[in-house]
Design an enzyme around this catalytic site. Sequence first.
Site: not given
Ligand code: NAP
Length: 488
Positions: A233, A270
């Site tokens: 998601e 989200c």
């Molecule tokens: P994220 O950066 O996508 O990380 C989510 C999870 O995925 C974390 O456990 C992260 O690991 C892992 N991950 C991310 N990229 C990866 C990769 N290339 N390889 C392996 N693992 C990876 O999301 P976030 O930290 O929650 O938030 C960042 C952005 O996500 C926000 O600014 C927002 O835009 C978006 N977001 C969207 C929603 C939604 O419901 N759609 C919810 C929250 C956030 P690590 O923690 O170890 O880095």
Amino acid sequence: MTVTEIAPTSAAALEDVLSAAHGAAAAWAQTPARVRAQALLAIADALDAAAEELIPLAQEETNLAPARLGGELKRTTFQLRLFAELLVDGGYLDARIDHADEAWPMGARPDIRRVLEPLGPVLVFAASNFPFAFSVLGGDSCSALAAGCPVVVKVHSGHPRLSAAVGRVATAALAAAGAPAGLLALIYGTQSGRDALLDPRIKAGAFTGSIPGGRALFDLANSRPDPIPFFGELGSVNPVFVMAEAAAARGAEIVDGFMASYTLGAGQFCTKPGILLVPAGSGMVQDLAAAARPAPALLLNERIQSGYVDALQELLEHPDVRPLGGTEDALAAPPAPSLAATTAAALLADPEALITECFGPAALVVAYENDGELLAVAEALDGQLTATIQGEDGDALAPELVRILAGKAGRVLWNQWPTGVSVTYAQQHGGPYPATTAPASTSVGTAGIARFLRPVAYQGLPAHLLPAALRDDNPLGIPQRVDGTLAL
Ligand code: NAP
């Protein structure tokens, strides 16, 4: 609050976790659904009982207020109890029995029986913005455990200590309920998440987070020699379309509702409405500029803060975007809630730059000149979690707009706001890419269990070799579709 450093799971520890999850899979799949339901209830009770320990930890690590966190924990334990009910009901198995029929019109048919069975160990990537409801024991873990699958949680780096505490409480509850060892485990570190996703013992992935993160992991899941389903998601701008009649009839009320919705939880949902379309000349743009905004609030962590500032800055630097009302401190920490404005013509000329998620307390107000522009914007959208219409009964354009939006979004709303996502039987939290990587599924609501189940048909098997769900004497007392007719 900074993202806490924590030691990543070592290769040896990861091997132990995956081997234990693999070992637990058959036992958990064969555990009667009623017993699995008891285990979910035991986790719910244990989490409720630990609220006084868990909520302050969550507050420390996420900057979210105790009241919000308390509500989220309640939602999480309600969800576990709702899935327990689902297991007892048994309808989720979609049991179908077609008896052999010599007179079947396309030629004699054999005895075929179909039921849904657990996929095997599921890797859950916890979300940052719901430290309870989309984290260690959130919707993904709950539906996977209910389905009969062991769960390995890749802990979100934003709340590791809370995750460890929830994991400890839940693991103890599972052990006391007699669940197999290794059914639920936590792993830490970006690389261990990637390594686990590539391991042949993992049979599905579930994720809530960013588009780049979700896409990278989706591609990784698909790069395996044996690709697996990956239920990601990702992102959404959740557009709201204000129709001309509604703007005239209750523009001020809509402004109030929108201000409350896009700033709720400092915009870190989200389902935050990130784009509001209003009729040019309706006065709504001015009303929005003048509307009161809540005080700045700290975002979840430094990574979310810097991602938000980068996205908003880029939007504000677009030549066709102007700040709307005071945007002083919009890029500060904590950021003041802000609005930007553009036109539908500009958005249609550069949708890639202007239809973009700013995860935090900002939204883009888009003035449209006529019905044609409104429909063109709807057509230009990519996949969304939600799309909302603010309209009046008898609106001539509404049927066409509903039709277009149903083709773009998982949930279409009428005169409501998208931010709340109730956990129910009919809920759909999903949508075409990039809202998700799996548009046929939902990550909220009881239908989410289907993600972790796989249909198996049994042809010609004697009764003693059939799963109980498919036997003619129906020992489980569950709904069965027998020769095309649903028997309850
Ligand atoms: P994220 O950066 O996508 O990380 C989510 C999870 O995925 C974390 O456990 C992260 O690991 C892992 N991950 C991310 N990229 C990866 C990769 N290339 N390889 C392996 N693992 C990876 O999301 P976030 O930290 O929650 O938030 C960042 C952005 O996500 C926000 O600014 C927002 O835009 C978006 N977001 C969207 C929603 C939604 O419901 N759609 C919810 C929250 C956030 P690590 O923690 O170890 O880095």
